[in-house]
Design an enzyme around this catalytic site. Structure first.
Site, PDB file in Angstrom:
ATOM      1  N   GLN A  70     -15.249   4.571 -17.150  1.00 28.06           N
ATOM      2  CA  GLN A  70     -14.050   5.100 -17.892  1.00 28.06           C
ATOM      3  C   GLN A  70     -14.252   6.289 -18.642  1.00 28.06           C
ATOM      4  O   GLN A  70     -15.198   6.505 -19.388  1.00 28.06           O
ATOM      5  CB  GLN A  70     -13.182   4.215 -18.427  1.00 28.06           C
ATOM      6  CG  GLN A  70     -12.578   3.149 -17.469  1.00 28.06           C
ATOM      7  CD  GLN A  70     -11.847   1.953 -18.116  1.00 28.06           C
ATOM      8  OE1 GLN A  70     -12.311   0.854 -18.484  1.00 28.06           O
ATOM      9  NE2 GLN A  70     -10.678   2.334 -18.431  1.00 28.06           N
ATOM     10  N   HIS A  71     -13.235   6.878 -19.094  1.00 28.93           N
ATOM     11  CA  HIS A  71     -12.869   7.469 -20.112  1.00 28.93           C
ATOM     12  C   HIS A  71     -13.373   9.103 -20.192  1.00 28.93           C
ATOM     13  O   HIS A  71     -13.322   9.970 -21.092  1.00 28.93           O
ATOM     14  CB  HIS A  71     -13.170   7.221 -21.727  1.00 28.93           C
ATOM     15  CG  HIS A  71     -12.671   5.726 -21.882  1.00 28.93           C
ATOM     16  ND1 HIS A  71     -11.331   5.518 -21.548  1.00 28.93           N
ATOM     17  CD2 HIS A  71     -13.366   4.565 -22.213  1.00 28.93           C
ATOM     18  CE1 HIS A  71     -11.162   4.226 -22.207  1.00 28.93           C
ATOM     19  NE2 HIS A  71     -12.330   3.796 -22.304  1.00 28.93           N
ATOM     20  N   ASP A 227     -14.333   1.416 -14.012  1.00 29.81           N
ATOM     21  CA  ASP A 227     -15.414   0.477 -13.660  1.00 29.81           C
ATOM     22  C   ASP A 227     -14.855  -1.023 -14.086  1.00 29.81           C
ATOM     23  O   ASP A 227     -14.974  -1.901 -13.299  1.00 29.81           O
ATOM     24  CB  ASP A 227     -16.664   0.773 -14.525  1.00 29.81           C
ATOM     25  CG  ASP A 227     -16.532   0.909 -15.843  1.00 29.81           C
ATOM     26  OD1 ASP A 227     -15.219   0.911 -16.541  1.00 29.81           O
ATOM     27  OD2 ASP A 227     -17.602   1.288 -16.383  1.00 29.81           O
TER      28      ASP A 227
END
EC number: 2.7.1.17
Length: 467
Positions: A70-71, A227
Site C-alpha cells: 500500500q501507499h 496487500d
C-alpha cells in the site's frame, strides 16, 4: 478445471500462486526478489513479475489479479512514463510533510472526518507534498499518480485506462472510504495543483488482460487491491476476526460492515476489497525486530526461539521498546528503540530474546486494543506473516494479547486474496467465490500476563508522554 493466478507484489518480492477457480486448491507457485531500499524503479516489479511467471507457471490460467504494498507513490508524466523511482510506504522522508498537511487542514480530527485516516509519512498524499517541495522539476513533469498495484495492473491490461480499487485508494489520504469518492481538494492542497488519478473499479470487476508479447493468453484481470485487503480476502475473515500480521511491517485489521473513524488517528479507516471496510493499525517494527534480536545474540532463529521460551514472562524486568526504525503508530518517525530495566542479574541471552519477542508483541497488542476502542469486536486473533513462523511468537502471543490466537496453515495470503479476486472477476458473480481454508488452523492459548504490558506501557510513556 479453470485456473486463476494471484500476485503479491510486496516490499521484498513478487509471489504468484495459481489456484483452481472453483475451490481455491493450490496448483503451483513461484517467487522472485525485489531490490532493497525505500525507493524503487517500478520496472523492477515488472521484471520480477516476468521472472516469477516464467517457465510455464501461468499455462492454462484465464484470469489474474495483483495485490501490492500500500501507499507507494508512482509519479507518471503525460505519456505514462515513470518520472522518478517510486517512493515506498516505508520511506519516512515525508514525515514532516505529513505533519504539515495535518496542521493545515485543522488537525487529526479534520482528516478523519475528510477521509477516515490521518496522514503519516507512509501515505501517498504526504509523499506528493514532499515531491512538490523537494523535487520541483520532477513535480512539474508529473501528470498523474498511481499506486504500486495500479501500475502493475495497468501493465497487465496493456496500458489501458488506469484502474484502482477502493481498498488501496483508501490508503492514499485523498480518497474517502465512507463516501466512496476522491477528495481532489486534498490532492490539490498537497501537490499544489490537480493530478490524474485512476478510476476506482468495482469489487469483482473484470478488466481485459493484455500483458503483451511473451505472455500466455490471459483473458481477464481483476482490479487488484492493497496487500492488507488482499490478505483479508485470502483468509476469508468474518465478524469477530482480527488479523495480526507479523511481516516487514506489523498490522492489525478486521473486516467490518461500516466505516470506522478514529479521531486519534491510530486506526486508519480503510475500505476492504469486497465492498466493506478494513479498519487497520500499522507499525513499522515487526518481524525485523526478531531478526535484530537474533543478530544481536549471534544466533539463528531456531536458537533465538529456544532462548526466548526458556526465559520467564517479563524477562525478569527487561523491556524492549521496539522502535528500531522510528515508528508509524504511534507516529514517531524519529524515535529509536530502548532497552529498559537492565541489571547485572537479568542481562542474559534468554531474557534478551524474550524481551525482543514481548516488546514486538506488546506493540501489536496495542494495535488490537486500538481496534477494540473503536468498536471492532474481537473474538479471535489470526496470526499470520513471516514472524508467525516463530515458535516463540506463537507461544508468547496469547499471553501478551490476553486472547486465544489462531495460526492458519502457512500460505501466501495476499496472493491468495488476489487469486480469489481473479476468480471473482472471471465468474462475473455478485460475490467472491467461497474457498475453504487449506490446512486448518492451530489454536494457541496461554495464561495472560498483564504485568508485561503494564511495564511496556511505562517504558512507552517515557518516550511518547502519558497516554
Amino acid at each position: 478445471m479453470r485456473l486463476v493466478a494471484g500476485v503479491d507484489s510486496s516490499t521484498q518480492s513478487t509471489k504468484i500462486v495459481v489456484r483452481r477457480a472453483e475451490d481455491g486448491v493450490l496448483v503451483r507457485s513461484a517467487r522472485a526478489p525485489h531490490p532493497e531500499g525505500t525507493e524503487v524503479d517500478p520496472e523492477a516489479w515488472w521484471r520480477a513479475l516476468e521472472e516469477a511467471a516464467s517457465g510455464g507457471l501461468l499455462e492454462g490460467v484465464e484470469a489474474v489479479a495483483v495485490a501490492a504494498q500500500q501507499h507507494g507513490m508512482v509519479a507518471l508524466d503525460e505519456s505514462g512514463k515513470v518520472v522518478r523511482p517510486a517512493l515506498l510506504w516505508n520511506d519516512t522522508r515525508s514525515a514532516g510533510a505529513a505533519a504539515d498537511l495535518v496542521a493545515e487542514l485543522g488537525g487529526p480530527e479534520a482528516w478523519v472526518r475528510a477521509v477516515g485516516s490521518v496522514p503519516v509519512g507512509s501515505f501517498t498524499v504526504s509523499k506528493l507534498r514532499w515531491l512538490a517541495e523537494h523535487e520541483p522539476g520532477a513535480a512539474e513533469r508529473t501528470a498523474s499518480v498511481v499506486l504500486p498495484h495500479d501500475w502493475l495492473t495497468w501493465r497487465l491490461t496493456g496500458g489501458a485506462e488506469p484502474v484502482t480499487d477502493r481498498g488501496d485508494a483508501s490508503g492514499t489520504g485523498y480518497y474517502s472510504a465512507a463516501d466512496g469518492a476522491y477528495r481532489e481538494d486534498l490532492l490539490r492542497a498537497a501537490f499544489g495543483r490537480g493530478l490524474g488519478v485512476p478510476r476506482v473499479g468495482a469489487p469483482g470487476e473484470a478488466l481485459e488482460c493484455a500483458p503483451g508479447p511473451g505472455w500466455p493468453e490471459l483473458r481477464v484481470a481483476g482490479v487488484g487491491t492493497g496487500d492488507n485487503m488482499g490478505a483479508a480476502l485470502g483468509l476469508g475473515i468474518g465478524p469477530g476476526d482480527v488479523v495480526v500480521s507479523v511481516g516487514t511491517s506489523g498490522t492489525a485489521f478486521a473486516s467490518v460492515g461500516a466505516p470506522v473513524a478514529d479521531p486519534s488517528g491510530a486506526v486508519a479507516g480503510f475500505a476492504d476489497a469486497a465492498g466493506g471496510f478494513l479498519p487497520l493499525v500499522c507499525t513499522l517494527n515487526a518481524a525485523r525486530v526478531l531478526d535484530a534480536g537474533a543478530a544481536a545474540l549471534g544466533v539463528g532463529h531456531a536458537r533465538f526461539d529456544e532462548l526466548a521460551l526458556s526465559a520467564p514472562p517479563g524477562a525478569e524486568g527487561l523491556v524492549l521498546l521496539p522502535y528500531l526504525e522510528g515508528e508509524r503508530t504511534p507516529n514517531l518517525p524519529e524515535a529509536r528503540g530502548r532497552l529498559d530495566g537492565v541489571t547485572v542479574g537479568n542481562m542474559t541471552p534468554a531474557n534478551l530474546a524474550r524481551a525482543f519477542v514481548e516488546g514486538m508483541l506488546c506493540g501489536l497488542a496495542d494495535a488490537v486494543d486500538a481496534l477494540v476502542d473503536n468498536g471492532v469486536p474481537v473474538e479471535r486473533v489470526l496470526l499470520i506473516g513471516g514472524g508467525a513462523r516463530s515458535e516463540a511468537v506463537r507461544s508468547i502471543a496469547p499471553r501478551v494479547f490476553g486472547r486465544p490466537v489462531a495460526v492458519p496453515a502457512e500460505s501466501q495470503y495476499v496472493a491468495d486474496g488476489a487469486a480469489r479476486q481473479a476468480a471473482w472477476a472471471l465468474s462475473g458473480a455478485a460475490e467472491p467465490p467461497v474457498w475453504g481454508a487449506a490446512g486448518g488452523v492451530e489454536v494457541r492459548t496461554g495464561e495472560p500476563v498483564p504485568w508485561v504490558r503494564e511495564r511496556y506501557a511505562e517504558v512507552r510513556a517515557g518516550v511518547e508522554g502519558p497516554a
